[in-house]
Design a protein around this motif. Structure first.
Motif, mmCIF file in Angstrom:
data_model
loop_
_atom_site.group_PDB
_atom_site.id
_atom_site.type_symbol
_atom_site.label_atom_id
_atom_site.label_comp_id
_atom_site.label_asym_id
_atom_site.label_seq_id
_atom_site.Cartn_x
_atom_site.Cartn_y
_atom_site.Cartn_z
ATOM 1 N N ILE A 69 0.833 -1.210 0.000
ATOM 2 C CA ILE A 69 0.000 0.000 0.000
ATOM 3 C C ILE A 69 0.866 1.258 0.000
ATOM 4 O O ILE A 69 0.579 2.214 -0.716
ATOM 5 N N VAL A 70 1.945 1.256 0.791
ATOM 6 C CA VAL A 70 2.849 2.413 0.818
ATOM 7 C C VAL A 70 3.420 2.660 -0.579
ATOM 8 O O VAL A 70 3.469 3.804 -1.043
ATOM 9 N N GLY A 71 3.821 1.615 -1.257
ATOM 10 C CA GLY A 71 4.358 1.767 -2.615
ATOM 11 C C GLY A 71 3.334 2.331 -3.576
ATOM 12 O O GLY A 71 3.635 3.258 -4.352
ATOM 13 N N ILE A 72 2.125 1.804 -3.526
ATOM 14 C CA ILE A 72 1.063 2.277 -4.426
ATOM 15 C C ILE A 72 0.728 3.738 -4.142
ATOM 16 O O ILE A 72 0.574 4.551 -5.062
ATOM 17 N N VAL A 73 0.615 4.086 -2.857
ATOM 18 C CA VAL A 73 0.275 5.465 -2.485
ATOM 19 C C VAL A 73 1.398 6.420 -2.879
ATOM 20 O O VAL A 73 1.142 7.526 -3.371
ATOM 21 N N PHE A 96 -1.311 11.504 -0.086
ATOM 22 C CA PHE A 96 -0.412 10.757 0.778
ATOM 23 C C PHE A 96 -0.902 10.803 2.231
ATOM 24 O O PHE A 96 -0.980 9.767 2.899
ATOM 25 N N ASN A 97 -1.217 11.994 2.722
ATOM 26 C CA ASN A 97 -1.713 12.124 4.093
ATOM 27 C C ASN A 97 -3.012 11.352 4.303
ATOM 28 O O ASN A 97 -3.204 10.724 5.346
ATOM 29 N N MET A 98 -3.896 11.396 3.317
ATOM 30 C CA MET A 98 -5.179 10.692 3.430
ATOM 31 C C MET A 98 -4.965 9.190 3.573
ATOM 32 O O MET A 98 -5.520 8.559 4.469
ATOM 33 N N MET A 100 -2.085 7.532 4.239
ATOM 34 C CA MET A 100 -1.101 7.105 5.236
ATOM 35 C C MET A 100 -1.498 7.449 6.673
ATOM 36 O O MET A 100 -1.003 6.824 7.598
ATOM 37 N N PHE A 101 -2.385 8.421 6.857
ATOM 38 C CA PHE A 101 -2.718 8.853 8.217
ATOM 39 C C PHE A 101 -4.217 8.788 8.503
ATOM 40 O O PHE A 101 -4.642 8.115 9.436
ATOM 41 N N TYR A 102 -5.025 9.495 7.719
ATOM 42 C CA TYR A 102 -6.431 9.644 8.066
ATOM 43 C C TYR A 102 -7.217 8.340 7.919
ATOM 44 O O TYR A 102 -7.975 7.976 8.826
ATOM 45 N N ILE A 103 -7.051 7.645 6.826
ATOM 46 C CA ILE A 103 -7.768 6.374 6.641
ATOM 47 C C ILE A 103 -7.308 5.336 7.676
ATOM 48 O O ILE A 103 -8.154 4.683 8.292
ATOM 49 N N PRO A 104 -5.992 5.161 7.928
ATOM 50 C CA PRO A 104 -5.594 4.210 8.976
ATOM 51 C C PRO A 104 -6.137 4.557 10.364
ATOM 52 O O PRO A 104 -6.510 3.660 11.122
ATOM 53 N N ILE A 105 -6.190 5.852 10.701
ATOM 54 C CA ILE A 105 -6.743 6.238 12.008
ATOM 55 C C ILE A 105 -8.216 5.845 12.085
ATOM 56 O O ILE A 105 -8.670 5.281 13.087
ATOM 57 N N ALA A 106 -8.971 6.111 11.020
ATOM 58 C CA ALA A 106 -10.392 5.740 10.996
ATOM 59 C C ALA A 106 -10.551 4.220 11.104
ATOM 60 O O ALA A 106 -11.398 3.731 11.862
ATOM 61 N N LEU A 107 -9.729 3.474 10.372
ATOM 62 C CA LEU A 107 -9.816 2.011 10.429
ATOM 63 C C LEU A 107 -9.414 1.481 11.806
ATOM 64 O O LEU A 107 -9.997 0.504 12.296
#
Length: 169
Positions: A69-73, A96-98, A100-107
């Protein structure tokens, strides 16, 4: 958001962001360990090695998926080849922020809510399960010893507990 150009703020944010991970892994490991007795109570078979080997497998799969996922993003945000920080657009930084940070926090919050809603094995329930298993094992060994004409005591090792505690925590 506010730490875009301040290294100390970025490091502080990273520390806060990754702080819950060891606690989550520890809590999950303890619940998985205590659920071994529950599985034995329900099925009659103790599958400790199978149960405890699942977590490292999931950790490896999650690590592989996160690297992908990091590579794709990074590619989607324009962080490829010889790109300099100035080459990345505001939209790329937002992407990148969305991801790497916001979606993982929500999940992470959703996962915590599901965990707390579905996992309700308390210490008291675990102690009762171990007590029930001890009684069942004593009864089975008494029946077995009557058939064989030999009496054998119940070992705490048979249940995976210590002689001084009914919990593996």
């Amino acid at each position: 958001m506010f730490a875009g150009s301040s290294l100390p703020l970025v490091l502080l944010a990273v520390a806060f962001y990754f702080f819950p991970y060891p606690l989550i892994f520890l809590a999950t490991l303890m619940v998985i360990t205590d659920s071994v007795e529950y599985g034995q109570l329900v099925s009659g078979v103790r599958n400790e090695s199978v149960t405890l080997s699942v977590r490292p497998l999931i950790d490896k799969l999650a690590g592989a998926a996160s690297n992908g996922i990091v590579g794709i993003v990074a590619v989607a945000a324009g962080m490829t080849g010889n790109a300099n920080p100035s080459d990345i657009t505001a939209h790329g930084v937002f992407q990148f922020n969305m991801f790497m940070f916001y979606i993982p926090i929500a999940l992470l919050i959703i996962a915590a809510l599901i965990f707390f809603a579905k996992v309700n094995l308390s210490e008291a329930q675990h102690a009762e399960i171990v007590k029930t298993l001890n009684a069942r094992l004593e009864k089975e060994q008494q029946v077995s010893s009557l058939k064989d004409g030999v009496q054998s005591p119940v070992s705490h090792r048979d249940l995976g507990t210590s002689p001084t505690s009914n919990s593996q925590i």
